[in-house]
Scaffold this motif. Structure first.
Motif, PDB file in Angstrom:
ATOM      1  N   GLU A 269       0.849  -1.185   0.000  1.00 27.40           N
ATOM      2  CA  GLU A 269       0.000   0.000   0.000  1.00 27.40           C
ATOM      3  C   GLU A 269       0.895   1.249   0.000  1.00 27.40           C
ATOM      4  O   GLU A 269       1.908   1.296   0.674  1.00 27.40           O
ATOM      5  N   GLY A 270       0.519   2.225  -0.746  1.00 33.45           N
ATOM      6  CA  GLY A 270       1.294   3.460  -0.767  1.00 33.45           C
ATOM      7  C   GLY A 270       2.246   3.596  -1.929  1.00 33.45           C
ATOM      8  O   GLY A 270       2.884   4.641  -2.085  1.00 33.45           O
ATOM      9  N   PRO A 272       3.405   4.409  -5.705  1.00 27.94           N
ATOM     10  CA  PRO A 272       2.824   5.401  -6.624  1.00 27.94           C
ATOM     11  C   PRO A 272       1.846   4.815  -7.635  1.00 27.94           C
ATOM     12  O   PRO A 272       0.861   5.467  -8.003  1.00 27.94           O
ATOM     13  N   ALA A 305       0.849   1.852   4.790  1.00 26.06           N
ATOM     14  CA  ALA A 305       1.352   3.149   4.334  1.00 26.06           C
ATOM     15  C   ALA A 305       0.229   3.947   3.681  1.00 26.06           C
ATOM     16  O   ALA A 305      -0.663   3.389   3.033  1.00 26.06           O
ATOM     17  N   LYS A 306       0.286   5.250   3.840  1.00 29.62           N
ATOM     18  CA  LYS A 306      -0.684   6.125   3.191  1.00 29.62           C
ATOM     19  C   LYS A 306      -0.365   6.243   1.703  1.00 29.62           C
ATOM     20  O   LYS A 306       0.770   5.991   1.284  1.00 29.62           O
ATOM     21  N   GLY A 308       0.988   7.061  -1.699  1.00 26.41           N
ATOM     22  CA  GLY A 308       2.180   7.784  -2.119  1.00 26.41           C
ATOM     23  C   GLY A 308       3.328   7.763  -1.139  1.00 26.41           C
ATOM     24  O   GLY A 308       4.393   8.332  -1.415  1.00 26.41           O
ATOM     25  N   ASN A 309       3.163   7.090   0.011  1.00 24.02           N
ATOM     26  CA  ASN A 309       4.193   7.116   1.055  1.00 24.02           C
ATOM     27  C   ASN A 309       4.952   5.802   1.205  1.00 24.02           C
ATOM     28  O   ASN A 309       5.649   5.604   2.196  1.00 24.02           O
ATOM     29  N   ALA A 310       4.840   4.894   0.254  1.00 23.28           N
ATOM     30  CA  ALA A 310       5.557   3.624   0.364  1.00 23.28           C
ATOM     31  C   ALA A 310       7.064   3.850   0.305  1.00 23.28           C
ATOM     32  O   ALA A 310       7.554   4.699  -0.449  1.00 23.28           O
ATOM     33  N   ASN A 311       7.791   3.080   1.098  1.00 23.49           N
ATOM     34  CA  ASN A 311       9.250   3.135   1.107  1.00 23.49           C
ATOM     35  C   ASN A 311       9.771   2.215   0.002  1.00 23.49           C
ATOM     36  O   ASN A 311       9.790   0.990   0.157  1.00 23.49           O
ATOM     37  N   ASN A 317       7.749  -3.281  -1.658  1.00 25.49           N
ATOM     38  CA  ASN A 317       7.268  -2.083  -2.347  1.00 25.49           C
ATOM     39  C   ASN A 317       7.950  -1.905  -3.699  1.00 25.49           C
ATOM     40  O   ASN A 317       7.303  -1.575  -4.699  1.00 25.49           O
ATOM     41  N   GLU A 321       6.039  -1.964  -7.371  1.00 28.36           N
ATOM     42  CA  GLU A 321       6.104  -0.776  -8.219  1.00 28.36           C
ATOM     43  C   GLU A 321       6.846  -1.058  -9.520  1.00 28.36           C
ATOM     44  O   GLU A 321       6.413  -0.638 -10.598  1.00 28.36           O
TER      45      GLU A 321
END
Length: 370
Positions: A269-270, A272, A305-306, A308-311, A317, A321
């Motif tokens: 989650e999070g 982009p 994760a919120k 756009g805030n994924a590490n 992640n 992505e």
């Protein structure tokens, strides 16, 4: 001079003897090299038969995850095969293990160890199985090989990798269970539809050195996936390069968690490029796994994760992505899986192996949808 001897001078060992005073033995866990991380311990005690010792790890309060000590029980063994939970307590920054010795030797560890000697034996055995291809795809900074196994001929590209954090030894127990299943007749349906790429141990140097979380130069490999390098993280570099060649449809990164007394998964989650369809496949995997075995649940886990805030330095992640993959982090406990607790062994190597089979059976059932 005491006739009690404590040492960790072996594959995966970690402890420093501070002092022995009668029945009390004071110890410290040694930091990962060039790092502030420490929590993994593995040592043996000799010469205490007939005595009850209090083994005190006096620097436990400064460890990487001190909130993981309450409710935790160390593992003890007299034969390096069966690892039972030991009488353990935590107070005032000190982890205390109380043990009545009825043998000349006993070993103690944070979790049932999976040493590099065990890894080599696993690789040797599985590499001889029909349909298995082995490659050394890289070399660590200490000069050890990065072992890679390929099984199956199907179009879907499945990646299983473990032990980025070497102290999470349950991850390689899981891998042993996975590889045994993948080389059995039970895997035929999955292997007809998928090619399974397996890296059973991402961090051989940390494993041999007795580290908790880092490689030979203090690098946390699961913070390197956005920009791995030959000088800091060659382990990630060689694996990610091969993933770029094969593509990734499904990825499972196997870990252990210090604090949460349950098996759970974490997702992506999070990122982009998040889509509901991709996220739903992750959710489906967890729901199906919870329905398949009492050794999994979906209520406890990490915060999400919120948007756009994924590490993206973390593998789950990055792979979601980078490839649009259904990317999963599996976390198993150092404590026990409380929804299906075992008062003698806690969470264990054998249970980790069985959970691997459940994971792969669930994956087989949803491989067409990936």
């Amino acid at each position: 001079m005491s006739d009690i001897h404590v040492n960790a001078g072996f594959d995966g060992g970690n402890i420093r003897l501070i002092g022995i005073d009668g029945e009390r033995v004071d110890l410290e866990i040694v930091n990962d090299h060039d790092s502030d991380f420490y929590q993994w311990f593995y040592f043996r005690v000799a010469g205490a038969k007939g005595r009850t010792l209090t083994l005190r790890i006096v620097n436990a309060g400064g460890s990487a995850y001190p909130f993981g000590w309450p409710g935790y029980e160390a593992r003890a063994s007299t034969d390096l095969a069966a690892w039972r939970m030991a009488d353990t307590g935590y107070a005032d920054g000190v982890l205390t293990i109380t043990h009545a010795f009825d043998t000349d030797l006993a070993w103690f560890a944070y979790f049932a160890p999976y040493t590099m000697a065990m890894h080599e034996a696993l690789i040797a055995r599985i590499a001889l199985e029909p349909g298995v291809a082995h490659r050394q795809i890289g070399t660590t900074l200490d000069g050890q090989g990065i072992d890679y196994l390929r099984i199956g001929t199907g179009a879907k590209q499945v990646w299983l990798y473990a032990r980025q954090h070497p102290g999470e030894s349950m991850a390689e127990w899981w891998m042993e269970g996975a590889l045994d299943w993948l080389t059995s007749d039970a895997a035929s349906d999955l292997l007809a539809k998928a090619t399974v790429h397996v890296v059973p141990n991402m961090n051989p140097d940390g494993t041999r050195r007795g580290h908790l979380r880092t490689n030979a130069v203090g690098t946390n490999l699961n913070r390197e996936w956005h920009a791995p390098s030959a000088d800091k993280s060659p382990e990630v570099l060689c694996v990610r390069n091969l993933m770029d060649e094969t593509g990734v449809d499904f990825a499972l990164d196997v870990h252990g968690d210090e604090a949460i007394a349950a098996n759970f998964i974490a997702g992506f989650e999070g990122i982009p490029s998040w889509t509901e369809a991709q996220g739903q496949k992750f959710t489906d995997f967890g729901d199906r796994l919870a329905a398949a075995t009492p050794d999994f649940q979906t209520e406890k886990g990490y915060p999400k994760a919120k948007p756009g805030n994924a590490n993206l330095s973390m593998s789950t992640n990055q792979l979601a992505e980078r490839f649009g993959a259904v990317s999963v982090t599996l976390e198993m406990p150092f404590k026990d899986h409380d929804p299906n607790a075992d008062p003698e062994f806690g969470w264990s190597g054998e249970r980790s192996k069985r959970l691997a089979v459940s994971c792969l059976e669930v994956l087989t059932g949803m491989i067409d949808d990936l």
